[in-house]
Each structure stands twice: as structure tokens, then as C-alpha cells.
Design a protein around this motif. Structure first.
Motif, PDB file in Angstrom:
ATOM      1  N   CYS A  78       0.837  -1.203   0.000  1.00  0.00           N
ATOM      2  CA  CYS A  78       0.000   0.000   0.000  1.00  0.00           C
ATOM      3  C   CYS A  78       0.868   1.247   0.000  1.00  0.00           C
ATOM      4  O   CYS A  78       1.788   1.373   0.815  1.00  0.00           O
ATOM      5  CB  CYS A  78      -0.897  -0.040   1.254  1.00  0.00           C
ATOM      6  SG  CYS A  78      -1.828   1.464   1.522  1.00  0.00           S
TER       7      CYS A  78
ATOM      8  N   ASN B 172      -0.020   5.348  -0.303  1.00  0.00           N
ATOM      9  CA  ASN B 172      -0.986   6.450  -0.477  1.00  0.00           C
ATOM     10  C   ASN B 172      -2.322   5.953  -1.033  1.00  0.00           C
ATOM     11  O   ASN B 172      -2.811   6.436  -2.050  1.00  0.00           O
ATOM     12  CB  ASN B 172      -0.395   7.535  -1.391  1.00  0.00           C
ATOM     13  CG  ASN B 172       0.699   8.323  -0.711  1.00  0.00           C
ATOM     14  OD1 ASN B 172       0.889   8.203   0.509  1.00  0.00           O
ATOM     15  ND2 ASN B 172       1.425   9.122  -1.467  1.00  0.00           N
ATOM     16  N   GLU B 173      -2.891   4.992  -0.358  1.00  0.00           N
ATOM     17  CA  GLU B 173      -4.170   4.418  -0.789  1.00  0.00           C
ATOM     18  C   GLU B 173      -5.213   4.576   0.306  1.00  0.00           C
ATOM     19  O   GLU B 173      -6.028   3.677   0.541  1.00  0.00           O
ATOM     20  CB  GLU B 173      -3.997   2.926  -1.141  1.00  0.00           C
ATOM     21  CG  GLU B 173      -3.062   2.636  -2.281  1.00  0.00           C
ATOM     22  CD  GLU B 173      -3.692   2.865  -3.649  1.00  0.00           C
ATOM     23  OE1 GLU B 173      -4.868   3.283  -3.708  1.00  0.00           O
ATOM     24  OE2 GLU B 173      -3.000   2.644  -4.656  1.00  0.00           O
ATOM     25  N   ALA B 174      -5.187   5.708   0.985  1.00  0.00           N
ATOM     26  CA  ALA B 174      -6.109   5.929   2.104  1.00  0.00           C
ATOM     27  C   ALA B 174      -7.570   5.775   1.688  1.00  0.00           C
ATOM     28  O   ALA B 174      -8.413   5.322   2.471  1.00  0.00           O
ATOM     29  CB  ALA B 174      -5.864   7.311   2.711  1.00  0.00           C
TER      30      ALA B 174
ATOM     31  N   ILE C 153      -7.835   1.481   0.773  1.00  0.00           N
ATOM     32  CA  ILE C 153      -7.267   0.353   1.515  1.00  0.00           C
ATOM     33  C   ILE C 153      -8.290  -0.276   2.475  1.00  0.00           C
ATOM     34  O   ILE C 153      -8.332  -1.510   2.645  1.00  0.00           O
ATOM     35  CB  ILE C 153      -5.958   0.754   2.256  1.00  0.00           C
ATOM     36  CG1 ILE C 153      -5.271  -0.482   2.842  1.00  0.00           C
ATOM     37  CG2 ILE C 153      -6.200   1.809   3.330  1.00  0.00           C
ATOM     38  CD1 ILE C 153      -4.805  -1.480   1.823  1.00  0.00           C
TER      39      ILE C 153
ATOM     40  N   ASP D 255       2.446  -1.038   4.460  1.00  0.00           N
ATOM     41  CA  ASP D 255       2.479   0.364   4.040  1.00  0.00           C
ATOM     42  C   ASP D 255       3.912   0.724   3.653  1.00  0.00           C
ATOM     43  O   ASP D 255       4.848   0.520   4.441  1.00  0.00           O
ATOM     44  CB  ASP D 255       2.002   1.266   5.181  1.00  0.00           C
ATOM     45  CG  ASP D 255       2.061   2.717   4.771  1.00  0.00           C
ATOM     46  OD1 ASP D 255       1.384   3.072   3.788  1.00  0.00           O
ATOM     47  OD2 ASP D 255       2.839   3.480   5.383  1.00  0.00           O
TER      48      ASP D 255
ATOM     49  N   SER E 269       3.698   5.597   3.239  1.00  0.00           N
ATOM     50  CA  SER E 269       2.779   6.531   2.576  1.00  0.00           C
ATOM     51  C   SER E 269       2.883   7.906   3.203  1.00  0.00           C
ATOM     52  O   SER E 269       3.172   8.055   4.399  1.00  0.00           O
ATOM     53  CB  SER E 269       1.334   6.035   2.731  1.00  0.00           C
ATOM     54  OG  SER E 269       1.165   4.781   2.131  1.00  0.00           O
TER      55      SER E 269
ATOM     56  N   ASP F 135       0.171   9.831   3.099  1.00  0.00           N
ATOM     57  CA  ASP F 135      -1.180  10.102   3.611  1.00  0.00           C
ATOM     58  C   ASP F 135      -1.412   9.238   4.863  1.00  0.00           C
ATOM     59  O   ASP F 135      -0.461   8.697   5.433  1.00  0.00           O
ATOM     60  CB  ASP F 135      -2.247   9.836   2.520  1.00  0.00           C
ATOM     61  CG  ASP F 135      -2.285   8.366   2.091  1.00  0.00           C
ATOM     62  OD1 ASP F 135      -1.579   7.537   2.712  1.00  0.00           O
ATOM     63  OD2 ASP F 135      -3.016   8.055   1.132  1.00  0.00           O
TER      64      ASP F 135
ATOM     65  N   SER G  66      -2.700   6.304   5.272  1.00  0.00           N
ATOM     66  CA  SER G  66      -2.965   4.895   4.975  1.00  0.00           C
ATOM     67  C   SER G  66      -2.586   4.007   6.162  1.00  0.00           C
ATOM     68  O   SER G  66      -3.349   3.105   6.546  1.00  0.00           O
ATOM     69  CB  SER G  66      -2.158   4.446   3.752  1.00  0.00           C
ATOM     70  OG  SER G  66      -2.560   5.133   2.614  1.00  0.00           O
ATOM     71  N   TYR G  67      -1.420   4.259   6.721  1.00  0.00           N
ATOM     72  CA  TYR G  67      -0.913   3.370   7.782  1.00  0.00           C
ATOM     73  C   TYR G  67      -1.823   3.417   9.018  1.00  0.00           C
ATOM     74  O   TYR G  67      -2.066   2.391   9.661  1.00  0.00           O
ATOM     75  CB  TYR G  67       0.524   3.746   8.131  1.00  0.00           C
ATOM     76  CG  TYR G  67       1.195   2.754   9.061  1.00  0.00           C
ATOM     77  CD1 TYR G  67       1.201   1.392   8.765  1.00  0.00           C
ATOM     78  CD2 TYR G  67       1.814   3.176  10.239  1.00  0.00           C
ATOM     79  CE1 TYR G  67       1.802   0.480   9.619  1.00  0.00           C
ATOM     80  CE2 TYR G  67       2.422   2.270  11.100  1.00  0.00           C
ATOM     81  CZ  TYR G  67       2.408   0.909  10.780  1.00  0.00           C
ATOM     82  OH  TYR G  67       3.004   0.006  11.628  1.00  0.00           O
TER      83      TYR G  67
ATOM     84  N   ALA H  16      -3.895  -2.595  -3.394  1.00  0.00           N
ATOM     85  CA  ALA H  16      -4.698  -1.920  -2.371  1.00  0.00           C
ATOM     86  C   ALA H  16      -5.980  -1.316  -2.934  1.00  0.00           C
ATOM     87  O   ALA H  16      -6.931  -1.069  -2.192  1.00  0.00           O
ATOM     88  CB  ALA H  16      -3.850  -0.834  -1.701  1.00  0.00           C
ATOM     89  N   ASP H  17      -6.016  -1.083  -4.259  1.00  0.00           N
ATOM     90  CA  ASP H  17      -7.221  -0.476  -4.842  1.00  0.00           C
ATOM     91  C   ASP H  17      -8.141  -1.530  -5.466  1.00  0.00           C
ATOM     92  O   ASP H  17      -9.003  -1.201  -6.285  1.00  0.00           O
ATOM     93  CB  ASP H  17      -6.839   0.579  -5.880  1.00  0.00           C
ATOM     94  CG  ASP H  17      -6.092  -0.019  -7.057  1.00  0.00           C
ATOM     95  OD1 ASP H  17      -5.661  -1.188  -6.958  1.00  0.00           O
ATOM     96  OD2 ASP H  17      -5.945   0.673  -8.077  1.00  0.00           O
TER      97      ASP H  17
END
Lengths: 410, 216
Positions: free
Chosen positions: A51, A53-55, A58, A80, A83, A85, A87-88, A134-135
């Protein structure tokens, strides 16, 4: 016979040959297209999701895997890759709530999905391991449809069918057609033990086979192609599961689409370069996958060459004729130019294109959604067949130059 | 359960070869048929030319019957012009056999003879005009091909407006010694060129009206 005629005949010959392989494989195996097998035992499975930056997505990905009906799914390892953003934080929340979810973070950004995947694999000690993007959102039964293939001890990997998630704009719709044809073709190649890639959105491997292949090559831009070739070169079989559906996001803009395709092509070239000595060796890898892979590039470039040569020749001649006709005060248009007496080469071309179009329609109709027969307008299929596919060879040329210049950016 | 179906590689190869063999065979059959059709026209034209040449000789020896000669030569030129168009159409689609190229060469020889015959006839009779269009059959240069195409249109315009005109297109790059000697005698060295009777040779594109000024 002119050299151009010879090249054209060679081009159509290989075109017919590949298309005949697909058509025959389809006709002989159409009853088995949707095959899946009941597992002879419950094999433990870990799914690893890299992952970055897939907030936005995810959480949906994790929830979809948690809803899976496969009882053997023991761990969902979400890695992660540092990232920027939140996400984590999202992953950690899920890990806190669900014991099966493990939140990991790489010490520093690896820059590629392969880096995060290899990091996560250290925490997986199950019989099977799977990877997802992740998407991507798998159907509830996607995993259980795939794992039955591992009843065969020679099967090292199984891959899923990717559908474009909620295609809205035109580019997404065209990619939706493309993905369905790719999935259909991959299934046919599976009957020939010639699958050349296990897709990123969802693929499952036997841990023993994965370790045998040495994991993902972090220097390769398409680590999933490289791993598949590695598995096949080691004698493992790879299978495609049509009923295992996962929905995934695709590039929404030309710019991101272009960037993705360059990466795919350069990764493919890196893989061909790495395995070049395996040609004509290592079973189906050297006997079919590699020749097929490289010949499809050559065919694409040859086709583009023909098209450009014809168009440039036609347009430049017509322009000069019009220019000279005006100065000589004669008709710019002449009925002589419309005289038609097609050659056998023309009929070969028409037959090849018609078969290709029929294949496209059959492939799409086998991937129908919402109960529709085809699911796409004639215009979409027309644009896909005439214009979208023509973009492949120019991209290949650009990719080749980038490859030569050492392009290696995810 | 997971049986491999690799025999399909051989089956596909056999099917592809079968499609190609059938396609090439049909293509060659069509080309041979067309070649045979043109050949029949050619033989008829050859007889007509010999007839026209004999008539020209009789006219020279016994006093010219210029009207008959004019009529015969124009009819003959029109006939081989139409055949040339058909030949050109078939040549465009003839990719497999070289039969059309041989026929083209034969026709160019026939047209050279027709040109010579008409030049001789013009010495006795001045009741019609002869325009000979000299072009390169295998021109690869785009500019030259475009120029030749426009020349064809101009000459067609000239021809359509004049019933007393014999139009003879001849490809100059067919390795015909008689034609080469004739062109050398007339001092024509660059192509495309348009010879009007014996008086004038055009090398640059002109309008139909400018060419008509040189017709009697």
C-alpha cells in the motif's frame, strides 16, 4: 514478388497462426472456461497487500478480504510503503480490530510494489500466499474459486479475472473491454500452460513455488510477469480462474494510462532480457511464451510500419497531385483513383481483421455483466479495435527507448 | 483434471498453412485468369497494329488515303488505351505472379510500334495529331509519381476534347532497345515527357489549353 509483399504475407501468416491457436483452444475448451475445483483440503493462506498512499481504498480492500468465504485465509498482511497520507493509520485501526489483519510498515519507501511485497512475505508462513493491490476489491468467493487449482501439486500459481471497477469515463470503458479480452485470452493460454503473467490485483502462489522462484525481483518494473516466467522456467504450472473476479481501479487520464503502459512495456523488456537465454528451452517458457511475447511485439510494430508507410505514401502523393492539378488546371479528384480491384493480400487482411473482431466480441460476451449479451456499444468496440489497439506499437517504441536509457521508475 | 491441450499448436499451424495455400492458390488463379484475359486483348491488338501498319504502307506506296488511315489509327490507339487502363487496374492487384509485368512490356513494345507507325503516317497525312506520353513505370520518387498522375489527367482532358487525336502512353523503363533508340534520336532524355507530333516535347506540367495550342 516484392519484398513488401513477402513481409506482409509473413505478418498475416503469424497473425493467422496466433489467432487460430486462440480460436481452436476456445472451441476445444469452451465448456471448461469457467472451471474451478473444490479444494481437496483446506490450505492455509496469507494475503499480502502493498500500500502506498491508498487511504481512499485500503479500507475497502481489507474489508473485502475479511468477507472472503475461504476458511483457510489466516493472515491479511498489509504493508504500508511509507505513505505520505494516513494509509498506515487506517491499516493499524483494522489490525487492532481484526486479529487476522497485520499492519506493517517498510523502514523506508521502497519505490516499487515488489519491495513492499517482499517485505510482507517474511511474515507469511502459510502453505499458500497471495498478493493483491490496495485499490482492488475481490468478490467474496474469489479466493475459494482459485485455491482448488492447488490440488494439482505441479500448480505453482493461480491468477484471477480483473474487472475494471465502476468505469465512468471513456478511457475507463475502453480499458474495461481490454481487461475482459486480456482475461479471456489468459484463460485460453492457461489451457496451453502458457500464462505469462499473474496479475497484481489478485494472484495466489504455492509458498514452496514462490520460494523456489526466489520471490519478486525488485529490479523489475513488472515483478508479476518476472515471477510468472520464473515459476514456469522452474517447471511450475500457472492457472487462470475465470470465476474468481476482482474489481480494480484503472488509470482515468491519458497521462496516467501512458505512464502505466510504459512501465508495463519496459518491465516486459526487462523480463525478456533477463530470460533471453531460456528461449527454446525450459518447456513452455522458451517454446511458446517467449516467442509469443516477442513476436507479438514484432507483429505490432510491423503492422504499425505498414500503416504508417501506406498512409504517408498515400497522403503525400495525394497532396502533390492536388497541388500540381491546381497549377495545371485539371480536376483535383479523378474517378481513376476510385477504381477497385483488390488483391489477395487485401482479402487476407480483411479475413484477419474480421476474425480478430469476432474474437473480441466472443471474449467480451464471455465476460458479460449485468445480464447483457455484450455489455458495450458497437462504438466502444469499434474504437477499441481500430484506435485503441493502434496505440500499442507507438507505446512500445517509446518504451524501448526508455528501456535503453535505463528507465526503472515505478 | 488439468490436462494440457498442446496439440492445438500443430492444428493451428495446419489450419494456417491451409488458409494460406488456398488463398495463394486462389490469388494465383485470379491473376493467371486476368493475365490470360489481357493476353487475348493483346493478340487482337497485335493483329490490329499489323493491319494498321500494312494500311500505312499501302497508303505510302499508292497514295495516301489519309481519312482511312486517321480513322484506323485513332480507333487502334483508343483500343489499346482502354486495354492499358485495364492492365493498370489488374497490375495494381497482381502481387503474386509477375505475369502482368511481362504483359506490360509487350504492350509497351506494341505502343512503340504504334508510335513509329503514326509518326510515319504523319509525314503523309496531317489530318490528325499524335501525343505520346512517356513515363516511368517503376518511378519510386513521390514527386515524379504525382507529376505523372497529373500528366495523365491533363492528357485525358486534351483527348476528350479532340476526336482527331491519337494518345499513346509508353513506359520508358521497360528495357526496349527500339524505344531507347527512338528516344535518343528525338533527344528525349528526361521523364515524364510529352511529345506532340514531331514538333514539340513538354517536360514540365502544362495546362491542357497550352498543349492544344500545338495541335493542328
Amino acid at each position: 514478388m516484392e519484398w513488401l509483399t513477402v513481409v506482409y504475407l509473413a505478418y498475416t501468416f503469424f497473425g493467422f497462426y496466433f489467432l487460430s491457436i486462440y480460436i481452436l483452444t476456445y472451441l476445444q475448451n469452451r465448456k471448461h472456461l469457467n472451471e474451478s475445483f473444490v479444494p481437496d483440503k483446506v490450505r492455509t493462506l496469507s494475503i499480502i497487500v502493498p500500500c502506498y498512499n491508498e487511504a481512499d481504498s485500503i479500507g475497502k480492500n481489507i474489508e473485502a478480504f475479511l468477507r472472503s468465504d475461504y476458511k483457510g485465509l489466516k493472515r491479511l498482511i498489509v504493508v504500508d510503503d511509507c505513505s505520505s497520507d494516513n494509509s498506515y493509520e487506517i491499516i493499524k485501526k483494522y489490525a487492532k480490530k481484526y486479529p487476522r489483519v497485520i499492519a506493517l510498515r517498510t523502514p523506508k519507501n521502497t519505490g516499487k510494489a515488489a519491495g513492499a511485497k517482499n517485505f510482507g512475505i517474511k511474515y507469511a508462513n502459510t502453505e499458500l500466499i497471495g498478493f493483491s493491490d490496495a485499490d482492488s476489491i475481490p468478490n467474496r468467493n474469489a479466493i475459494s474459486k482459485m485455491v482448488g487449482f492447488f490440488n494439482d501439486p505441479k500448480v505453482g500459481g493461480a491468477t484471477s479475472r480483473v474487472f475494471v471497477s465502476n468505469p465512468k469515463n471513456f478511457l475507463e470503458r475502453i480499458q474495461a473491454i481490454e481487461y475482459k479480452i486480456i482475461a479471456f485470452t489468459r484463460k485460453l493460454l492457461g489451457f496451453l500452460d502458457s500464462i505469462y503473467v499473474t496479475t497484481g490485483p489478485l494472484s495466489i502462489y504455492r509458498k514452496e513455488a514462490f520460494d523456489d522462484a526466489g520471490g519478486f525481483d525488485e529490479n523489475n518494473l513488472t515483478e508479476d510477469i518476472e515471477l510468472t516466467w520464473h515459476l514456469v522456467s522452474k517447471g511450475w504450472k500457472v492457472k487462470m480462474t475465470i470465476p474468481a473476479i476482482i474489481r480494480s481501479g484503472v488509470p482515468r487520464t491519458i497521462k496516467t494510462w501512458f505512464h502505466q503502459r510504459i512501465r508495463w512495456n519496459v518491465g516486459g523488456m526487462q523480463t525478456v532480457a533477463k530470460y533471453r537465454k531460456k528461449i527454446a528451452k525450459c518447456g513452455m517458457l522458451g517454446l511458446f511464451i517467449m516467442p509469443f511475447f516477442t513476436l507479438s511485439w514484432i507483429l505490432g510494430l510491423t503492422g504499425l510500419g505498414f500503416l504508417v508507410y501506406r498512409i504517408v505514401g498515400y497522403v503525400s502523393t495525394k497532396y502533390l497531385i492536388a497541388k500540381y492539378s491546381v497549377s495545371a488546371q485539371v480536376a483535383v479528384l479523378s474517378m481513376d483513383g476510385f477504381a477497385l480491384s483488390p488483391s489477395i493480400l487485401f482479402f487476407f487482411g480483411v479475413l484477419l481483421f474480421s476474425l480478430g473482431l469476432a474474437y473480441t466480441v466472443v471474449a467480451i460476451s464471455h465476460s458479460k455483466e449485468k445480464g447483457l449479451i455484450i455489455g458495450y456499444s458497437v462504438l466502444d468496440i469499434f474504437i477499441y479495435s481500430f484506435f485503441y489497439l493502434i496505440m500499442y506499437p507507438p507505446l512500445l517504441i517509446i518504451s524501448f527507448f526508455k528501456y535503453l536509457r535505463g528507465y526503472n521508475t515505478w | 483434471m488439468l490436462k494440457s491441450r498442446k496439440h492445438v499448436f500443430w492444428e493451428a499451424l495446419i489450419i494456417t498453412i491451409a488458409i494460406f495455400v488456398i488463398g495463394l492458390f486462389l490469388g494465383m488463379m485470379v491473376e493467371t485468369g486476368r493475365s490470360s484475359e489481357i493476353n487475348d486483348f493483346y493478340m487482337q491488338s497485335e493483329v490490329n497494329l499489323i493491319d494498321a501498319m500494312a494500311l500505312s504502307q499501302i497508303s505510302n506506296e499508292k497514295g495516301a488515303d489519309c481519312e482511312t488511315l486517321r480513322q484506323r489509327n485513332i480507333e487502334f490507339a483508343d483500343k489499346i488505351y482502354e486495354e492499358a487502363k485495364l492492365l493498370e487496374l489488374y497490375e495494381g492487384s497482381g502481387k503474386l505472379t509477375g505475369s502482368m509485368e511481362v504483359l506490360h512490356r509487350k504492350y509497351d513494345l506494341l505502343r512503340t510500334l504504334a508510335w513509329i507507325s503514326n509518326l510515319n503516317a504523319l509525314e503523309e497525312c496531317d489530318n490528325y495529331n499524335v501525343i505520346t506520353y512517356l513515363y516511368e513505370y517503376e518511378a519510386e520518387d513521390t514527386t515524379k509519381r504525382a507529376t505523372q498522375s497529373v500528366w495523365s489527367r491533363i492528357l485525358l482532358d486534351v483527348k476528350h476534347g479532340d476526336e482527331n487525336l491519337v494518345l499513346i502512353p509508353i513506359a520508358v523503363d521497360q528495357d526496349l532497345t527500339s524505344l531507347d533508340v527512338l528516344l535518343e534520336e528525338m533527344g528525349i532524355t528526361s521523364f515524364p515527357a510529352v511529345a506532340v507530333n514531331k514538333e514539340k516535347v513538354f517536360y514540365e506540367l502544362e495546362t491542357a489549353e497550352q498543349i492544344k495550342e500545338f495541335l493542328d
